[in-house]
Design a protein around this motif. Structure first.
Motif, PDB file in Angstrom:
ATOM      1  N   GLY A  27       0.786  -1.227   0.000  1.00 49.68           N
ATOM      2  CA  GLY A  27       0.000   0.000   0.000  1.00 49.68           C
ATOM      3  C   GLY A  27       0.815   1.273   0.000  1.00 49.68           C
ATOM      4  O   GLY A  27       0.257   2.359  -0.046  1.00 49.68           O
ATOM      5  N   GLU A  28       2.156   1.176   0.067  1.00 53.33           N
ATOM      6  CA  GLU A  28       2.989   2.381   0.079  1.00 53.33           C
ATOM      7  C   GLU A  28       2.943   3.045  -1.292  1.00 53.33           C
ATOM      8  O   GLU A  28       3.263   2.420  -2.313  1.00 53.33           O
ATOM      9  CB  GLU A  28       4.428   2.032   0.449  1.00 53.33           C
ATOM     10  N   PRO A  29       2.558   4.297  -1.368  1.00 55.93           N
ATOM     11  CA  PRO A  29       2.412   4.956  -2.676  1.00 55.93           C
ATOM     12  C   PRO A  29       3.733   5.439  -3.248  1.00 55.93           C
ATOM     13  O   PRO A  29       4.690   5.706  -2.512  1.00 55.93           O
ATOM     14  CB  PRO A  29       1.509   6.146  -2.352  1.00 55.93           C
ATOM     15  N   GLU A  30       3.783   5.535  -4.562  1.00 59.92           N
ATOM     16  CA  GLU A  30       4.886   6.185  -5.258  1.00 59.92           C
ATOM     17  C   GLU A  30       4.282   7.223  -6.188  1.00 59.92           C
ATOM     18  O   GLU A  30       3.317   6.932  -6.919  1.00 59.92           O
ATOM     19  CB  GLU A  30       5.722   5.171  -6.042  1.00 59.92           C
ATOM     20  N   THR A  31       4.826   8.424  -6.166  1.00 58.69           N
ATOM     21  CA  THR A  31       4.292   9.502  -6.979  1.00 58.69           C
ATOM     22  C   THR A  31       5.347  10.010  -7.945  1.00 58.69           C
ATOM     23  O   THR A  31       6.535  10.029  -7.634  1.00 58.69           O
ATOM     24  CB  THR A  31       3.802  10.677  -6.099  1.00 58.69           C
ATOM     25  N   TRP A  32       4.910  10.394  -9.123  1.00 52.87           N
ATOM     26  CA  TRP A  32       5.785  10.854 -10.200  1.00 52.87           C
ATOM     27  C   TRP A  32       5.266  12.175 -10.737  1.00 52.87           C
ATOM     28  O   TRP A  32       4.064  12.418 -10.777  1.00 52.87           O
ATOM     29  CB  TRP A  32       5.797   9.836 -11.343  1.00 52.87           C
ATOM     30  N   LEU A  33       6.204  12.995 -11.184  1.00 56.33           N
ATOM     31  CA  LEU A  33       5.855  14.310 -11.727  1.00 56.33           C
ATOM     32  C   LEU A  33       6.430  14.440 -13.127  1.00 56.33           C
ATOM     33  O   LEU A  33       7.598  14.116 -13.356  1.00 56.33           O
ATOM     34  CB  LEU A  33       6.412  15.405 -10.827  1.00 56.33           C
ATOM     35  N   GLY A 126      -1.752  22.979 -16.210  1.00 57.86           N
ATOM     36  CA  GLY A 126      -0.637  23.764 -16.730  1.00 57.86           C
ATOM     37  C   GLY A 126       0.403  22.873 -17.370  1.00 57.86           C
ATOM     38  O   GLY A 126       0.102  22.059 -18.239  1.00 57.86           O
ATOM     39  N   ASP A 127       1.646  22.977 -16.906  1.00 51.49           N
ATOM     40  CA  ASP A 127       2.747  22.192 -17.476  1.00 51.49           C
ATOM     41  C   ASP A 127       3.023  20.920 -16.691  1.00 51.49           C
ATOM     42  O   ASP A 127       3.966  20.199 -17.012  1.00 51.49           O
ATOM     43  CB  ASP A 127       4.024  23.050 -17.531  1.00 51.49           C
ATOM     44  N   LEU A 128       2.233  20.621 -15.681  1.00 51.53           N
ATOM     45  CA  LEU A 128       2.531  19.474 -14.811  1.00 51.53           C
ATOM     46  C   LEU A 128       1.492  18.366 -14.927  1.00 51.53           C
ATOM     47  O   LEU A 128       0.295  18.624 -15.085  1.00 51.53           O
ATOM     48  CB  LEU A 128       2.606  19.919 -13.353  1.00 51.53           C
ATOM     49  N   VAL A 129       1.984  17.130 -14.838  1.00 51.94           N
ATOM     50  CA  VAL A 129       1.136  15.946 -14.678  1.00 51.94           C
ATOM     51  C   VAL A 129       1.648  15.201 -13.461  1.00 51.94           C
ATOM     52  O   VAL A 129       2.850  14.941 -13.340  1.00 51.94           O
ATOM     53  CB  VAL A 129       1.184  15.019 -15.908  1.00 51.94           C
ATOM     54  N   LEU A 130       0.750  14.870 -12.542  1.00 49.43           N
ATOM     55  CA  LEU A 130       1.094  14.138 -11.327  1.00 49.43           C
ATOM     56  C   LEU A 130       0.471  12.752 -11.396  1.00 49.43           C
ATOM     57  O   LEU A 130      -0.715  12.614 -11.688  1.00 49.43           O
ATOM     58  CB  LEU A 130       0.578  14.891 -10.102  1.00 49.43           C
ATOM     59  N   ASP A 141      -4.444  15.127  -7.121  1.00 50.72           N
ATOM     60  CA  ASP A 141      -4.874  16.308  -7.849  1.00 50.72           C
ATOM     61  C   ASP A 141      -3.760  17.334  -7.826  1.00 50.72           C
ATOM     62  O   ASP A 141      -3.093  17.521  -6.802  1.00 50.72           O
ATOM     63  CB  ASP A 141      -6.134  16.914  -7.222  1.00 50.72           C
ATOM     64  N   VAL A 142      -3.538  17.986  -8.961  1.00 53.80           N
ATOM     65  CA  VAL A 142      -2.607  19.098  -9.044  1.00 53.80           C
ATOM     66  C   VAL A 142      -3.356  20.262  -9.679  1.00 53.80           C
ATOM     67  O   VAL A 142      -4.152  20.066 -10.606  1.00 53.80           O
ATOM     68  CB  VAL A 142      -1.337  18.738  -9.850  1.00 53.80           C
ATOM     69  N   GLU A 143      -3.146  21.451  -9.150  1.00 50.82           N
ATOM     70  CA  GLU A 143      -3.847  22.643  -9.632  1.00 50.82           C
ATOM     71  C   GLU A 143      -2.887  23.822  -9.663  1.00 50.82           C
ATOM     72  O   GLU A 143      -1.957  23.909  -8.862  1.00 50.82           O
ATOM     73  CB  GLU A 143      -5.016  23.004  -8.702  1.00 50.82           C
ATOM     74  N   TYR A 234       1.924  26.107  -8.197  1.00 52.08           N
ATOM     75  CA  TYR A 234       1.107  24.906  -8.202  1.00 52.08           C
ATOM     76  C   TYR A 234       0.921  24.382  -6.777  1.00 52.08           C
ATOM     77  O   TYR A 234       1.750  24.607  -5.895  1.00 52.08           O
ATOM     78  CB  TYR A 234       1.757  23.785  -9.021  1.00 52.08           C
ATOM     79  N   ALA A 235      -0.165  23.641  -6.595  1.00 49.17           N
ATOM     80  CA  ALA A 235      -0.398  22.894  -5.362  1.00 49.17           C
ATOM     81  C   ALA A 235      -0.869  21.506  -5.755  1.00 49.17           C
ATOM     82  O   ALA A 235      -1.469  21.317  -6.824  1.00 49.17           O
ATOM     83  CB  ALA A 235      -1.446  23.577  -4.488  1.00 49.17           C
ATOM     84  N   ALA A 236      -0.621  20.517  -4.886  1.00 50.96           N
ATOM     85  CA  ALA A 236      -1.032  19.145  -5.202  1.00 50.96           C
ATOM     86  C   ALA A 236      -1.260  18.375  -3.913  1.00 50.96           C
ATOM     87  O   ALA A 236      -0.720  18.710  -2.851  1.00 50.96           O
ATOM     88  CB  ALA A 236       0.023  18.446  -6.058  1.00 50.96           C
ATOM     89  N   ALA A 237      -2.053  17.327  -4.018  1.00 47.28           N
ATOM     90  CA  ALA A 237      -2.335  16.487  -2.856  1.00 47.28           C
ATOM     91  C   ALA A 237      -2.653  15.077  -3.309  1.00 47.28           C
ATOM     92  O   ALA A 237      -3.003  14.834  -4.474  1.00 47.28           O
ATOM     93  CB  ALA A 237      -3.509  17.054  -2.056  1.00 47.28           C
ATOM     94  N   MET A 238      -2.527  14.143  -2.350  1.00 53.21           N
ATOM     95  CA  MET A 238      -2.828  12.735  -2.593  1.00 53.21           C
ATOM     96  C   MET A 238      -3.732  12.230  -1.478  1.00 53.21           C
ATOM     97  O   MET A 238      -3.569  12.594  -0.309  1.00 53.21           O
ATOM     98  CB  MET A 238      -1.547  11.911  -2.624  1.00 53.21           C
ATOM     99  N   ALA A 239      -4.690  11.383  -1.837  1.00 53.22           N
ATOM    100  CA  ALA A 239      -5.542  10.703  -0.871  1.00 53.22           C
ATOM    101  C   ALA A 239      -5.321   9.210  -1.030  1.00 53.22           C
ATOM    102  O   ALA A 239      -5.380   8.676  -2.143  1.00 53.22           O
ATOM    103  CB  ALA A 239      -7.011  11.044  -1.108  1.00 53.22           C
TER     104      ALA A 239
END
Length: 247
Positions: A27-33, A126-130, A141-143, A234-239
């Motif tokens: 269940g440990e998440p990995e996030t990429w930008l 914008g220029d980011l994908v999360l 979500d990234v905004e 930008y701001a971003a969050a994960m649930a």
């Protein structure tokens, strides 16, 4: 398949810089930008035609603005590359499906990959994908930060306590606080699989510096601002679903 490397997909602690051991365990998440502009510049011109499926290519072709088309294409190519690396398959062969909607039961819930327990989600602005990958349901979500005039209008859709928190701030502090709240809220709703079909005013996630969990869903603010050179505002969050809800 060799996973994508910087500058196409950029890692920032705790974002990894390589897919090392298959899909995330326990269940440990990995996030990429991903930077849309840098990814697009480095992309093989034939990649969209050979990696995206017919539905993705059709959706991309319907965007009137080139920047929207490039953002969609980069996001879906990046997702396929990462999923292919996690699952040990060619990006074009990743078998996408949709889970049942928790609201109506229709086939338009969370995106999923057939036959694997890997969960994922993505968001772009914008220029980011999360992207996020985990062993349990996850939403991100990234905004881009919005001006105070926009915040004032959209804030009406928040939980009453969140609206009160924003009203208590000086106007200059409201855009950042609103962005923290909104990205947490959208990440949670995407993790549920409902998106904004569920009233965003129902659940409280907070506007402050510390994210507030919602039941078994843990909220984490992701420090994406400035993680890629030349991107800011930008701001971003994960649930992340940390345990099954009690019956």
């Amino acid at each position: 398949m060799t996973p994508p490397s910087a500058p196409r997909i950029v890692g920032r602690d705790p974002l990894p810089t390589a897919v090392a051991d298959g899909w995330p365990q326990g269940g440990e998440p990995e996030t990429w930008l991903l930077s849309v502009s840098r990814y697009t510049a480095a992309m093989d011109a034939g990649a969209p035609g050979t990696i995206l499926d017919a539905e993705e290519r059709e959706r991309a072709s319907k965007f009137l603005r080139a920047e929207d088309r490039e953002r969609y294409t980069a996001a879906h190519l990046g997702l396929r590359e990462l999923l292919g690396a996690y699952l040990g398959m060619a990006p074009a062969e990743v078998p996408f499906t949709r889970e049942a909607c928790p609201g109506c039961g229709g086939p338009h819930g969370r995106p999923a990959v057939s036959g694997t327990p890997l969960h994922f989600n993505m968001s772009h602005a914008g220029d980011l994908v999360l992207f996020a990958f985990a062993g349990s349901p996850v939403g991100v979500d990234v905004e881009k930060l919005q001006p105070a005039s926009v915040v004032e209008g959209v804030a009406e859709s928040l939980h009453p306590k969140e609206r009160a928190e924003l009203d208590a701030l000086v106007p200059g502090d409201r855009p950042a606080a609103f962005a923290r709240c909104w990205t947490r809220k959208e990440a949670y709703l995407k993790g549920l699989g409902t998106g904004l079909s569920r009233d965003p005013a129902v659940n409280y996630v907070g506007t402050g510096l510390s994210a507030v969990p919602v039941g078994p869903w843990a909220m984490t603010d992701i420090p994406v601002d400035g993680a890629i050179s030349g991107t800011s505002g930008y701001a971003a969050a994960m649930a992340l679903l940390t345990s099954l809800p009690h019956a």
